[in-house]
Design a protein around this motif. Structure first.
Motif, mmCIF file in Angstrom:
data_model
loop_
_atom_site.group_PDB
_atom_site.id
_atom_site.type_symbol
_atom_site.label_atom_id
_atom_site.label_comp_id
_atom_site.label_asym_id
_atom_site.label_seq_id
_atom_site.Cartn_x
_atom_site.Cartn_y
_atom_site.Cartn_z
ATOM 1 N N GLU A 32 0.830 -1.207 0.000
ATOM 2 C CA GLU A 32 0.000 0.000 0.000
ATOM 3 C C GLU A 32 0.865 1.259 0.000
ATOM 4 O O GLU A 32 0.586 2.213 -0.732
ATOM 5 N N LYS A 33 1.919 1.261 0.811
ATOM 6 C CA LYS A 33 2.797 2.431 0.874
ATOM 7 C C LYS A 33 3.469 2.677 -0.470
ATOM 8 O O LYS A 33 3.579 3.819 -0.922
ATOM 9 N N THR A 34 3.919 1.621 -1.111
ATOM 10 C CA THR A 34 4.582 1.755 -2.409
ATOM 11 C C THR A 34 3.619 2.317 -3.449
ATOM 12 O O THR A 34 3.975 3.206 -4.227
ATOM 13 N N LEU A 35 2.397 1.814 -3.459
ATOM 14 C CA LEU A 35 1.405 2.314 -4.416
ATOM 15 C C LEU A 35 1.046 3.771 -4.139
ATOM 16 O O LEU A 35 0.864 4.561 -5.065
ATOM 17 N N GLU A 36 0.950 4.138 -2.862
ATOM 18 C CA GLU A 36 0.640 5.527 -2.520
ATOM 19 C C GLU A 36 1.761 6.460 -2.976
ATOM 20 O O GLU A 36 1.508 7.549 -3.487
ATOM 21 N N ILE A 37 2.991 6.031 -2.794
ATOM 22 C CA ILE A 37 4.131 6.857 -3.201
ATOM 23 C C ILE A 37 4.121 7.065 -4.713
ATOM 24 O O ILE A 37 4.395 8.151 -5.213
ATOM 25 N N ASN A 38 3.789 6.027 -5.450
ATOM 26 C CA ASN A 38 3.793 6.108 -6.910
ATOM 27 C C ASN A 38 2.465 6.592 -7.490
ATOM 28 O O ASN A 38 2.320 6.679 -8.705
ATOM 29 N N ASN A 39 1.492 6.877 -6.634
ATOM 30 C CA ASN A 39 0.170 7.345 -7.068
ATOM 31 C C ASN A 39 -0.443 6.440 -8.131
ATOM 32 O O ASN A 39 -0.981 6.897 -9.129
ATOM 33 N N THR A 40 -0.360 5.162 -7.934
ATOM 34 C CA THR A 40 -0.894 4.242 -8.940
ATOM 35 C C THR A 40 -1.969 3.325 -8.366
ATOM 36 O O THR A 40 -2.162 2.217 -8.836
ATOM 37 N N ILE A 41 -2.666 3.790 -7.356
ATOM 38 C CA ILE A 41 -3.725 2.964 -6.789
ATOM 39 C C ILE A 41 -4.910 2.970 -7.747
ATOM 40 O O ILE A 41 -5.429 4.019 -8.119
ATOM 41 N N GLN A 42 -5.304 1.801 -8.174
ATOM 42 C CA GLN A 42 -6.449 1.666 -9.063
ATOM 43 C C GLN A 42 -7.483 0.799 -8.375
ATOM 44 O O GLN A 42 -7.191 -0.304 -7.934
ATOM 45 N N ARG A 43 -8.678 1.314 -8.294
ATOM 46 C CA ARG A 43 -9.764 0.563 -7.672
ATOM 47 C C ARG A 43 -10.553 -0.138 -8.769
ATOM 48 O O ARG A 43 -10.948 0.478 -9.754
ATOM 49 N N THR A 44 -10.756 -1.411 -8.600
ATOM 50 C CA THR A 44 -11.563 -2.154 -9.558
ATOM 51 C C THR A 44 -12.668 -2.873 -8.805
ATOM 52 O O THR A 44 -12.480 -3.307 -7.671
ATOM 53 N N THR A 45 -13.800 -2.981 -9.433
ATOM 54 C CA THR A 45 -14.900 -3.724 -8.825
ATOM 55 C C THR A 45 -15.177 -4.944 -9.685
ATOM 56 O O THR A 45 -15.187 -4.869 -10.917
ATOM 57 N N LEU A 46 -15.378 -6.038 -9.018
ATOM 58 C CA LEU A 46 -15.651 -7.286 -9.712
ATOM 59 C C LEU A 46 -17.155 -7.514 -9.768
ATOM 60 O O LEU A 46 -17.882 -7.133 -8.851
ATOM 61 N N PRO A 47 -17.629 -8.141 -10.836
ATOM 62 C CA PRO A 47 -19.062 -8.438 -10.894
ATOM 63 C C PRO A 47 -19.413 -9.455 -9.808
ATOM 64 O O PRO A 47 -18.579 -10.271 -9.418
ATOM 65 N N PRO A 48 -20.643 -9.409 -9.301
ATOM 66 C CA PRO A 48 -21.017 -10.362 -8.247
ATOM 67 C C PRO A 48 -21.001 -11.793 -8.770
ATOM 68 O O PRO A 48 -21.292 -12.048 -9.936
ATOM 69 N N LEU A 49 -20.638 -12.708 -7.891
ATOM 70 C CA LEU A 49 -20.612 -14.119 -8.263
ATOM 71 C C LEU A 49 -22.031 -14.660 -8.329
ATOM 72 O O LEU A 49 -22.886 -14.311 -7.520
ATOM 73 N N GLN A 50 -22.266 -15.522 -9.291
ATOM 74 C CA GLN A 50 -23.581 -16.132 -9.414
ATOM 75 C C GLN A 50 -23.614 -17.368 -8.523
ATOM 76 O O GLN A 50 -22.826 -18.295 -8.696
ATOM 77 N N GLN A 51 -24.498 -17.351 -7.543
ATOM 78 C CA GLN A 51 -24.601 -18.451 -6.595
ATOM 79 C C GLN A 51 -25.375 -19.611 -7.216
ATOM 80 O O GLN A 51 -26.384 -19.402 -7.875
ATOM 81 N N PRO A 52 -24.907 -20.856 -7.006
ATOM 82 C CA PRO A 52 -25.659 -21.999 -7.517
ATOM 83 C C PRO A 52 -26.971 -22.155 -6.738
ATOM 84 O O PRO A 52 -27.057 -21.795 -5.571
ATOM 85 N N THR A 53 -27.962 -22.688 -7.399
ATOM 86 C CA THR A 53 -29.253 -22.885 -6.738
ATOM 87 C C THR A 53 -29.188 -24.103 -5.834
ATOM 88 O O THR A 53 -28.290 -24.946 -5.946
ATOM 89 N N PHE A 54 -30.157 -24.203 -4.954
ATOM 90 C CA PHE A 54 -30.231 -25.316 -4.017
ATOM 91 C C PHE A 54 -30.326 -26.647 -4.765
ATOM 92 O O PHE A 54 -29.685 -27.622 -4.401
ATOM 93 N N GLN A 55 -31.095 -26.674 -5.833
ATOM 94 C CA GLN A 55 -31.254 -27.909 -6.608
ATOM 95 C C GLN A 55 -29.945 -28.302 -7.297
ATOM 96 O O GLN A 55 -29.630 -29.481 -7.411
#
Length: 135
Positions: A80-103
């Motif tokens: 985290e410190k290294t990324l802050e120093i280099n100003n290269t923090i990139q936030r990415t969001t992942l799509p939600p996982l599709q949960q299998p059904t009970f059946q």
């Protein structure tokens, strides 16, 4: 003098082997007896004492717990410190996982007696004993 010491060492080694062999042969639990011999042999050797010292901001730390805590903290936060120093923090969001059904989770195919027998017969036999020392 050197020859006498060598003879003494060889005789001592032979006597230790014989004592270990006798201990194992007369023991009810051979495995336990063998481990007792191994552990006593290893515990007789000199233990090396390594003193760990770490310099932090001009102060020397020599307590193992403090050194470990500092190193843990360093490695937890260094990315985290290294990324802050280099100003290269990139936030990415992942799509939600599709949960299998009970059946989908409970789909079990039918089997028969022959399949179960085949599976049991294909299991490898294991000769290690449990707490009751029966294999």
């Amino acid at each position: 003098s050197t020859r006498c010491k060598k003879n003494y060492d060889l005789r001592l080694k032979l006597l230790r082997k014989q004592a270990a062999s006798d201990h194992i042969n007369h023991a009810d639990n051979k495995s336990k007896a063998m481990w007792e011999i191994i552990n006593t042999t290893w515990s007789k050797r000199e233990k090396s004492v390594n003193v760990i010292k770490l310099e932090i901001n001009g102060k020397i730390i020599d307590k193992p717990v403090e050194v470990a805590d500092h190193l843990n903290s360093h490695f937890v936060h260094i990315a985290e410190k290294t990324l802050e120093i280099n100003n290269t923090i990139q936030r990415t969001t992942l799509p939600p996982l599709q949960q299998p059904t009970f059946q989908q989770l409970l789909h079990i195919r039918e089997t028969n007696v022959n399949e179960v027998r085949t599976i049991i017969n294909d299991l490898k036999s294991k000769t290690s004993s449990g707490l009751d020392e029966i294999s």
